[in-house]
Design an enzyme around this catalytic site. Structure first.
Site, PDB file in Angstrom:
ATOM      1  N   LYS A  11      41.755 -23.706   2.676  1.00 46.33           N
ATOM      2  CA  LYS A  11      42.837 -22.803   2.249  1.00 46.33           C
ATOM      3  C   LYS A  11      42.221 -21.569   1.617  1.00 46.33           C
ATOM      4  O   LYS A  11      41.390 -21.674   0.715  1.00 46.33           O
ATOM      5  CB  LYS A  11      43.741 -23.498   1.233  1.00 46.33           C
ATOM      6  CG  LYS A  11      44.715 -22.566   0.514  1.00 46.33           C
ATOM      7  CD  LYS A  11      45.247 -23.189  -0.752  1.00 46.33           C
ATOM      8  CE  LYS A  11      44.190 -23.446  -1.799  1.00 46.33           C
ATOM      9  NZ  LYS A  11      43.818 -22.249  -2.588  1.00 46.33           N
ATOM     10  N   MET A  94      32.753 -29.072  -3.135  1.00 44.34           N
ATOM     11  CA  MET A  94      33.690 -29.556  -4.134  1.00 44.34           C
ATOM     12  C   MET A  94      34.054 -28.444  -5.117  1.00 44.34           C
ATOM     13  O   MET A  94      33.241 -27.575  -5.429  1.00 44.34           O
ATOM     14  CB  MET A  94      33.060 -30.728  -4.899  1.00 44.34           C
ATOM     15  CG  MET A  94      32.798 -31.956  -4.045  1.00 44.34           C
ATOM     16  SD  MET A  94      34.299 -32.878  -3.758  1.00 44.34           S
ATOM     17  CE  MET A  94      34.628 -33.492  -5.409  1.00 44.34           C
ATOM     18  N   SER A  96      35.821 -25.702  -5.250  1.00 44.34           N
ATOM     19  CA  SER A  96      35.344 -24.398  -4.789  1.00 44.34           C
ATOM     20  C   SER A  96      36.440 -23.375  -4.556  1.00 44.34           C
ATOM     21  O   SER A  96      36.168 -22.286  -4.049  1.00 44.34           O
ATOM     22  CB  SER A  96      34.534 -24.586  -3.494  1.00 44.34           C
ATOM     23  OG  SER A  96      35.317 -25.223  -2.498  1.00 44.34           O
ATOM     24  N   GLY A  97      37.694 -23.687  -4.876  1.00 34.92           N
ATOM     25  CA  GLY A  97      38.759 -22.705  -4.752  1.00 34.92           C
ATOM     26  C   GLY A  97      39.313 -22.530  -3.361  1.00 34.92           C
ATOM     27  O   GLY A  97      40.078 -21.584  -3.112  1.00 34.92           O
ATOM     28  N   SER A 102      42.846 -30.931  -1.689  1.00 36.30           N
ATOM     29  CA  SER A 102      44.250 -30.832  -1.285  1.00 36.30           C
ATOM     30  C   SER A 102      44.382 -30.865   0.232  1.00 36.30           C
ATOM     31  O   SER A 102      45.307 -31.491   0.779  1.00 36.30           O
ATOM     32  CB  SER A 102      44.865 -29.553  -1.841  1.00 36.30           C
ATOM     33  OG  SER A 102      44.890 -29.565  -3.249  1.00 36.30           O
ATOM     34  N   ALA A 103      43.479 -30.190   0.930  1.00 37.85           N
ATOM     35  CA  ALA A 103      43.494 -30.213   2.392  1.00 37.85           C
ATOM     36  C   ALA A 103      43.254 -31.626   2.909  1.00 37.85           C
ATOM     37  O   ALA A 103      43.879 -32.059   3.890  1.00 37.85           O
ATOM     38  CB  ALA A 103      42.443 -29.252   2.943  1.00 37.85           C
ATOM     39  N   ASP A 142      48.734 -27.737  -4.517  1.00 36.37           N
ATOM     40  CA  ASP A 142      48.302 -27.101  -3.272  1.00 36.37           C
ATOM     41  C   ASP A 142      48.566 -27.961  -2.039  1.00 36.37           C
ATOM     42  O   ASP A 142      48.423 -27.467  -0.910  1.00 36.37           O
ATOM     43  CB  ASP A 142      46.798 -26.790  -3.330  1.00 36.37           C
ATOM     44  CG  ASP A 142      46.476 -25.600  -4.218  1.00 36.37           C
ATOM     45  OD1 ASP A 142      47.416 -24.948  -4.697  1.00 36.37           O
ATOM     46  OD2 ASP A 142      45.276 -25.337  -4.441  1.00 36.37           O
TER      47      ASP A 142
END
Length: 304
Positions: A11, A94, A96-97, A102-103, A142
């Site tokens: 994302k 990990m 990492s924004g 979430s994905a 997210d």
């Protein structure tokens, strides 16, 4: 035994405006998100005793524990009396924004719907329900947007999703300096939490340059506080901006991953190679936006 394989795309917050904070501590956002053809792979199998195996270049031991967010999805969307094994092929770093966890949870949800339909002989997965949306939001703010995996404007705490189907599939480079950033720590350094939302969205853009100009005029309100916590982010942004063909460089989410947008895929690939050569310890990948089109679960094996 039935097996499903699902892509979990990264994302990318092309913009992230923090517009308020609720009494419960949740922050309100107004964000334009897109999804890259860079991500993790999830495998779900109707077999085994609730096991999770983790492989791939970004695999770490803790990911296989029962605290993994994928198990949260399995607990809500798979019957506890049915066998289940999960595999995670980890390619995204990990914390990492770019929504890696979430994905993964969103891909698990999509895959479990298909797996359940295949096991029960239903043919096609059932449609998502309002109850699903509430459960997904409870797993993580997210997660609902990652279930969609298409360009969208995200508002509220993540539950208000407006698709943006006309977003051009720009070529991108993702760069992470191999530093994990604490989201709560970044928010704690955010001085103003009631910032303006996105500029009005045009009815249409004349071309992809006009759309990119609109994106460039927006912000990531977390970028400055994230740099205060992690100065390496500024180094990443500088490295991207030094590439002459980079049209826009910005941080995604709460960091530390940053993205650069390029005119063509070959330009993004060349930029990634140059940054990788200059900073061999960084995580660097090139690709395209709108990679969520690959996120449809695939039934890859079904035997009796």
């Amino acid at each position: 035994m039935t097996k499903v394989r699902v892509f979990a795309p990264a994302k990318i917050n092309l913009s992230l405006h923090i517009t308020g904070q609720l009494n419960n501590g949740y922050h309100l956002i107004d964000s334009l998100v897109a999804f890259a053809d860079i991500g993790d792979w999830i495998t779900l199998t109707e077999h085994g005793l609730r096991e999770l195996s983790v492989t791939g270049p970004e695999a770490v031991p803790d990911l296989s524990s029962d605290t993994n967010i994928m198990w949260h999805a399995a607990q809500k969307f798979w019957s506890p009396d049915r066998p289940l094994s999960m595999g995670l092929e980890k390619h995204l770093p990990m914390a990492s924004g770019i929504g890696g966890g979430s994905a993964d949870a969103a891909a698990t949800y999509r895959g479990l719907l298909l797996l359940r339909a295949a096991v029960e002989g239903a043919g096609t997965p059932r449609d998502p329900t309002p109850a699903d949306a509430r459960d997904l939001l409870a797993i993580g703010a997210d997660v609902p947007m990652c279930v969609l995996s298409d360009p969208a404007r995200i508002q509220g705490i993540g539950e208000q999703i407006t698709p943006v189907p006309e977003l051009f599939p720009y070529a991108i480079v993702l760069v992470n300096p191999r530093v994990q950033v604490s989201t709560p720590a970044v928010f704690s350094k955010l001085a103003i939490k009631d910032n303006p939302g996105l500029d009005p969205w045009p009815d249409r853009f004349e071309d992809r340059d006009a759309a990119l100009a609109w994106i460039a005029a927006q912000r990531n309100d977390l970028q400055v506080p994230a740099i205060a916590n992690c100065p390496d982010i500024a180094d990443v942004l500088s490295a991207l901006k030094r590439i002459e063909t980079c049209r826009l460089a910005r941080m995604s989410g709460s960091g530390a991953t940053c993205f650069g947008i390029f005119e063509r895929v070959h330009l993004a690939q060349a930029a990634a190679e140059a940054i990788r050569a200059a900073y061999p310890d960084w995580w660097v990948r090139s690709g395209r936006l709108n990679g969520g089109k690959q996120a449809v679960p695939q039934l890859i094996r079904s035997t009796t």
